[in-house]
Structures are given as structure tokens and as C-alpha cells.
Design a protein around this motif. Structure first.
Motif, PDB file in Angstrom:
ATOM      1  N   ALA A 174       1.023  -0.839   0.190  1.00  0.00           N
ATOM      2  CA  ALA A 174      -0.051  -0.574  -0.385  1.00  0.00           C
ATOM      3  C   ALA A 174       0.301   1.705  -0.402  1.00  0.00           C
ATOM      4  CB  ALA A 174      -0.922   0.644   1.241  1.00  0.00           C
ATOM      5  N   GLU A 175       2.454   0.968   0.785  1.00  0.00           N
ATOM      6  CA  GLU A 175       3.074   2.620   0.423  1.00  0.00           C
ATOM      7  C   GLU A 175       3.881   2.546  -0.687  1.00  0.00           C
ATOM      8  OE1 GLU A 175       6.467   4.051   3.185  1.00  0.00           O
ATOM      9  OE2 GLU A 175       5.911   1.732   3.587  1.00  0.00           O
ATOM     10  N   LYS A 176       3.501   1.194  -1.033  1.00  0.00           N
ATOM     11  CA  LYS A 176       4.421   1.953  -2.490  1.00  0.00           C
ATOM     12  C   LYS A 176       3.528   2.612  -3.864  1.00  0.00           C
ATOM     13  CE  LYS A 176       7.279  -2.351  -2.295  1.00  0.00           C
ATOM     14  NZ  LYS A 176       8.397  -4.052  -2.557  1.00  0.00           N
ATOM     15  N   VAL A 177       2.520   2.256  -3.085  1.00  0.00           N
ATOM     16  CA  VAL A 177       0.799   2.577  -3.853  1.00  0.00           C
ATOM     17  C   VAL A 177       1.229   4.325  -4.017  1.00  0.00           C
ATOM     18  CG1 VAL A 177      -1.063   2.345  -5.334  1.00  0.00           C
ATOM     19  CG2 VAL A 177      -0.010   0.272  -4.931  1.00  0.00           C
ATOM     20  N   GLU A 178       0.979   4.572  -3.147  1.00  0.00           N
ATOM     21  CA  GLU A 178       1.694   5.800  -2.298  1.00  0.00           C
ATOM     22  C   GLU A 178       2.263   6.133  -3.071  1.00  0.00           C
ATOM     23  OE1 GLU A 178       0.821   8.551   1.776  1.00  0.00           O
ATOM     24  OE2 GLU A 178      -0.382   6.690   1.625  1.00  0.00           O
ATOM     25  N   GLN A 179       3.287   6.014  -2.984  1.00  0.00           N
ATOM     26  CA  GLN A 179       4.803   6.446  -3.566  1.00  0.00           C
ATOM     27  C   GLN A 179       4.407   6.398  -4.703  1.00  0.00           C
ATOM     28  OE1 GLN A 179       7.566   3.906  -1.988  1.00  0.00           O
ATOM     29  NE2 GLN A 179       8.106   4.973  -0.185  1.00  0.00           N
ATOM     30  N   ILE A 180       3.950   5.946  -5.786  1.00  0.00           N
ATOM     31  CA  ILE A 180       3.426   5.665  -7.118  1.00  0.00           C
ATOM     32  C   ILE A 180       2.733   6.845  -7.145  1.00  0.00           C
ATOM     33  CG2 ILE A 180       2.730   4.825  -8.696  1.00  0.00           C
ATOM     34  CD1 ILE A 180       3.193   2.230  -8.197  1.00  0.00           C
ATOM     35  N   LEU A 181       1.593   7.524  -6.595  1.00  0.00           N
ATOM     36  CA  LEU A 181       0.723   8.422  -7.241  1.00  0.00           C
ATOM     37  C   LEU A 181       1.295   9.675  -6.831  1.00  0.00           C
ATOM     38  CD1 LEU A 181      -2.220   6.891  -5.214  1.00  0.00           C
ATOM     39  CD2 LEU A 181      -1.320   6.368  -7.352  1.00  0.00           C
ATOM     40  N   CYS A 182       2.364   9.679  -5.174  1.00  0.00           N
ATOM     41  CA  CYS A 182       2.652  11.112  -5.075  1.00  0.00           C
ATOM     42  C   CYS A 182       4.034  10.999  -6.202  1.00  0.00           C
ATOM     43  CB  CYS A 182       3.558  10.751  -3.827  1.00  0.00           C
ATOM     44  SG  CYS A 182       2.540  11.064  -2.199  1.00  0.00           S
ATOM     45  N   ARG A 183       4.730   9.975  -6.972  1.00  0.00           N
ATOM     46  CA  ARG A 183       5.740  10.312  -8.118  1.00  0.00           C
ATOM     47  C   ARG A 183       4.308  10.801  -9.383  1.00  0.00           C
ATOM     48  NH1 ARG A 183       9.388   6.119 -10.932  1.00  0.00           N
ATOM     49  NH2 ARG A 183      10.007   7.163 -12.419  1.00  0.00           N
ATOM     50  N   LEU A 184       3.596  10.294  -9.521  1.00  0.00           N
ATOM     51  CA  LEU A 184       3.477  10.858 -10.680  1.00  0.00           C
ATOM     52  C   LEU A 184       2.518  12.581 -10.919  1.00  0.00           C
ATOM     53  CD1 LEU A 184       0.523   7.204 -11.665  1.00  0.00           C
ATOM     54  CD2 LEU A 184       2.500   8.458 -12.972  1.00  0.00           C
ATOM     55  N   HIS A 185       2.227  12.269  -9.714  1.00  0.00           N
ATOM     56  CA  HIS A 185       2.018  13.669  -9.571  1.00  0.00           C
ATOM     57  C   HIS A 185       3.074  15.009  -9.707  1.00  0.00           C
ATOM     58  CE1 HIS A 185       0.639  17.798  -7.270  1.00  0.00           C
ATOM     59  NE2 HIS A 185      -0.241  17.545  -7.619  1.00  0.00           N
ATOM     60  N   LYS A 186       4.071  14.597  -8.738  1.00  0.00           N
ATOM     61  CA  LYS A 186       5.068  15.233  -8.966  1.00  0.00           C
ATOM     62  C   LYS A 186       5.334  15.756 -10.241  1.00  0.00           C
ATOM     63  CE  LYS A 186       7.563  14.428  -4.358  1.00  0.00           C
ATOM     64  NZ  LYS A 186       8.309  14.045  -3.337  1.00  0.00           N
ATOM     65  N   GLU A 187       5.117  14.943 -11.648  1.00  0.00           N
ATOM     66  CA  GLU A 187       6.035  14.503 -12.612  1.00  0.00           C
ATOM     67  C   GLU A 187       5.029  15.718 -14.020  1.00  0.00           C
ATOM     68  OE1 GLU A 187       6.536  10.546 -13.487  1.00  0.00           O
ATOM     69  OE2 GLU A 187       8.393  10.628 -12.687  1.00  0.00           O
ATOM     70  N   GLY A 188       3.829  16.037 -13.055  1.00  0.00           N
ATOM     71  CA  GLY A 188       2.013  16.917 -13.346  1.00  0.00           C
ATOM     72  C   GLY A 188       1.245  15.952 -13.699  1.00  0.00           C
ATOM     73  N   LYS A 189       0.988  15.042 -13.019  1.00  0.00           N
ATOM     74  CA  LYS A 189      -0.089  14.198 -13.713  1.00  0.00           C
ATOM     75  C   LYS A 189      -1.356  15.028 -13.048  1.00  0.00           C
ATOM     76  CE  LYS A 189       1.275  11.876 -17.043  1.00  0.00           C
ATOM     77  NZ  LYS A 189       1.012  12.166 -18.453  1.00  0.00           N
ATOM     78  N   THR A 190      -3.317  15.023 -13.464  1.00  0.00           N
ATOM     79  CA  THR A 190      -3.528  14.946 -11.838  1.00  0.00           C
ATOM     80  C   THR A 190      -4.362  13.280 -11.614  1.00  0.00           C
ATOM     81  OG1 THR A 190      -3.905  16.355 -13.704  1.00  0.00           O
ATOM     82  CG2 THR A 190      -6.153  15.994 -12.372  1.00  0.00           C
ATOM     83  N   ILE A 191      -4.167  13.313 -10.433  1.00  0.00           N
ATOM     84  CA  ILE A 191      -5.332  12.170  -9.614  1.00  0.00           C
ATOM     85  C   ILE A 191      -6.381  12.497  -8.914  1.00  0.00           C
ATOM     86  CG2 ILE A 191      -4.602  10.706  -8.312  1.00  0.00           C
ATOM     87  CD1 ILE A 191      -2.439  10.923 -10.098  1.00  0.00           C
ATOM     88  N   LEU A 192      -6.890  11.141  -9.258  1.00  0.00           N
ATOM     89  CA  LEU A 192      -8.719  11.062  -8.709  1.00  0.00           C
ATOM     90  C   LEU A 192      -8.547  10.020  -7.875  1.00  0.00           C
ATOM     91  CD1 LEU A 192      -9.483  13.277 -11.178  1.00  0.00           C
ATOM     92  CD2 LEU A 192     -11.884  13.037 -10.422  1.00  0.00           C
ATOM     93  N   VAL A 193      -8.750  10.126  -6.627  1.00  0.00           N
ATOM     94  CA  VAL A 193      -8.604   8.432  -5.686  1.00  0.00           C
ATOM     95  C   VAL A 193      -9.680   8.111  -5.261  1.00  0.00           C
ATOM     96  CG1 VAL A 193      -6.965   6.799  -4.014  1.00  0.00           C
ATOM     97  CG2 VAL A 193      -6.326   8.359  -5.956  1.00  0.00           C
ATOM     98  N   ALA A 194     -10.552   7.420  -5.379  1.00  0.00           N
ATOM     99  CA  ALA A 194     -11.668   6.958  -4.537  1.00  0.00           C
ATOM    100  C   ALA A 194     -10.998   5.797  -3.674  1.00  0.00           C
ATOM    101  CB  ALA A 194     -13.193   6.007  -5.229  1.00  0.00           C
ATOM    102  N   THR A 195     -11.084   6.749  -2.367  1.00  0.00           N
ATOM    103  CA  THR A 195     -11.069   6.062  -1.188  1.00  0.00           C
ATOM    104  C   THR A 195     -11.969   6.330   0.123  1.00  0.00           C
ATOM    105  OG1 THR A 195      -9.178   5.705   0.162  1.00  0.00           O
ATOM    106  CG2 THR A 195      -9.763   7.870  -0.639  1.00  0.00           C
TER     107      THR A 195
END
Length: 280
Positions: A174-195
Motif C-alpha cells: 500500500a505504501e508503494k502504491v502511495e509513493q507511485i501516486l505521489c510520483r505521478l503527481h510530482k511529474e504533473g499528472k492529475t490524480i483522482l482517488v476513490a478511497t
């Protein structure tokens, strides 16, 4: 972050005449991190399927980059809004990981060279090189999740939709997936997460959209949303633990009463140490 990528005005959707989304109005700005929350059956997944054009609202209007989306333009949404499903097995279809990640770019009608480039990039990005010849259905839960993200990454959408991305994962994955989400965002991607994870939403999101019974009942910054008892009760949510602890410390006058709440345990510790002039 002032430009609006995706917008909906009065969107409503029904399954067999049963209303699932009711008069939804929203906008998504480029570069935002948004948590979409609410109880099971509130309409979150249906909302996502409308966002990426798999479903089309029976009423209301959608706009992509300022232009209205009709039946003929839904393909444009599907190219630009990528959806990572909660259950990776429902997304994985190919005989090996490399073929799986190739599927999306091939369906976009790209050249062979472009497909190869995108697949290599996605496999490297998600650290899947050692797994690329293996059948995806025999991988671990964390590995499957990374493959399902690589599927969408290879299509290079501007918006990523993640439906419960940490569901059924152990804490490390779960921590690895969160790190991926943060990396994608830092690279300019727009992120929506249902949680359903309020602690994750509190530390990660810029905005929280709250659904209940098919209606969008709240839209705002995490600190603002999680202070509203009525909204929290309607959406079956609990206050994030860091926020709850900080409010208890404020009530006991052990920390300052003004200023921003810390978003993580680390930030809370730093604030407390600084307040008491204690060095780590």
C-alpha cells in the motif's frame, strides 16, 4: 493550476431507471490531487466511469479542456482519462505482463515503434522488468496492482482515476502504491482517488469530493471537509487520526490554537518538538 481540464454540469445517471448519480456539478483542474469519498453504493465508481467516457450521463453536460463532450467525443475522454480498477484481475487480460502493458497503446492505433517506447517506459517506471514475461494472473496482489497502473501509464492520459488502489494490499505494498501516486503527481499528472481511507485522503489530497446516495454533498480542502460532523456522518467517515489527536492537544492547550493542522504524524512531531524547542 487555474486551467480546468474536466468539468461536469448537472450530470445524472441511472441503472435500469434506478438513479445512481443525481445532478452532479464538479470541475477538475490540471495538477490536482483529489480524494473521492463516501460509503459503498454512494456512486463513486459510476462517477469515475462517467468521467472517462465508459458510461454516458442521461442528463447534464461534460466538458474536456473547455469543449463539450458528446457521443462522438467520448473516445477523446477515454484517451485522456485513464481508469485503474479496484480489482486488478478484472483489468488484466493478456498472457504475460509485456503483452498486457502493450494492449492499450496498440488499441490507440500507434506505430509499432511508439508502442514499444511506451511499454518500455511503463515497465521501467513500475519496476516490472523482471516480471515482464510472467502471466499477470499468477503475480502477487502488489505486483498485479503495479501492472494495472502500467497498463494505464502506457496510454499517457492526462488524468488518472484510481478506484480504491490500496484495497486488499498489505501495508508495504500500500505504501508503494502511495509513493507511485505521489510520483505521478510530482511529474504533473492529475490524480483522482476513490478511497475509504480518511488518513490517506487527509495527507494526500488537495481536495475531497464527498458522495452520499448519488449526490455530491461536499467539495473542499481536507481540513475543511473533515471538520464537518454532519457531512462525516452522512458519508460514514471518521475523522483522520492525526487531525483528531491534534484537536485533542489543542483542547488541552498543549499546542498552538491557530495555524494549519499537521497532515502526517511526522509533521505533528516536528511541530510539537519545535514548540518546546526540542531537537531530534
Amino acid at each position: 493550476m487555474d486551467d480546468i481540464l474536466l468539468e461536469g454540469k448537472g450530470l445524472s445517471f441511472s441503472y435500469e431507471k434506478k438513479p445512481v448519480l443525481k445532478n452532479i456539478c464538479f470541475s477538475v483542474k490540471r495538477g490536482e490531487k483529489i480524494a473521492v469519498m463516501g460509503p459503498n453504493g454512494a456512486g463513486k465508481s459510476t462517477f469515475f466511469l462517467n468521467l472517462n467516457g465508459v458510461l454516458q450521463a442521461g442528463q447534464g453536460e461534460s466538458f474536456w479542456d473547455g469543449k463539450k463532450v458528446g457521443k462522438k467525443e467520448r473516445r477523446r475522454l477515454q484517451r485522456n482519462v485513464g481508469f485503474v480498477f479496484q480489482d486488478a484481475d478484472s483489468q488484466l487480460i493478456a498472457s504475460n505482463v509485456r503483452a498486457e502493458v502493450s494492449f492499450g497503446p496498440i488499441n490507440l492505433g500507434l506505430s509499432k515503434e511508439e508502442v514499444i517506447e511506451r511499454v518500455e517506459e511503463a515497465i521501467e517506471y513500475l519496476s516490472l522488468s523482471d516480471l515482464q514475461d510472467r502471466p499477470p494472473h499468477y503475480l502477487s496482489g502488489g505486483e498485479k496492482k503495479r501492472v494495472s497502473i502500467a497498463d494505464i501509464l502506457a496510454m499517457r492520459p492526462e488524468i488518472f482515476l484510481f478506484d480504491e488502489p490500496m484495497a486488499a494490499l498489505d501495508p508495504i505494498n500500500a505504501e508503494k502504491v502511495e509513493q507511485i501516486l505521489c510520483r505521478l503527481h510530482k511529474e504533473g499528472k492529475t490524480i483522482l482517488v476513490a478511497t475509504h481511507d480518511v488518513d490517506f485522503a487527509y495527507r494526500f489530497a488537495d481536495r475531497v469530493l464527498v458522495f452520499s446516495n448519488g449526490c455530491l454533498i461536499a467539495d473542499g480542502p481536507p481540513q475543511e471537509i473533515f471538520r464537518q460532523g454532519e457531512i462525516m456522518e452522512r458519508a460514514h467517515l471518521k475523522k483522520p487520526i492525526v487531525m483528531a489527536i491534534w484537536e485533542a492537544l489543542r483542547k488541552a492547550k498543549l499546542v498552538e490554537e491557530q495555524g494549519e493542522y499537521p497532515r502526517t504524524g511526522e509533521q505533528a512531531a516536528e511541530k510539537i518538538l519545535a514548540l518546546h524547542d526540542i531537537k531530534k
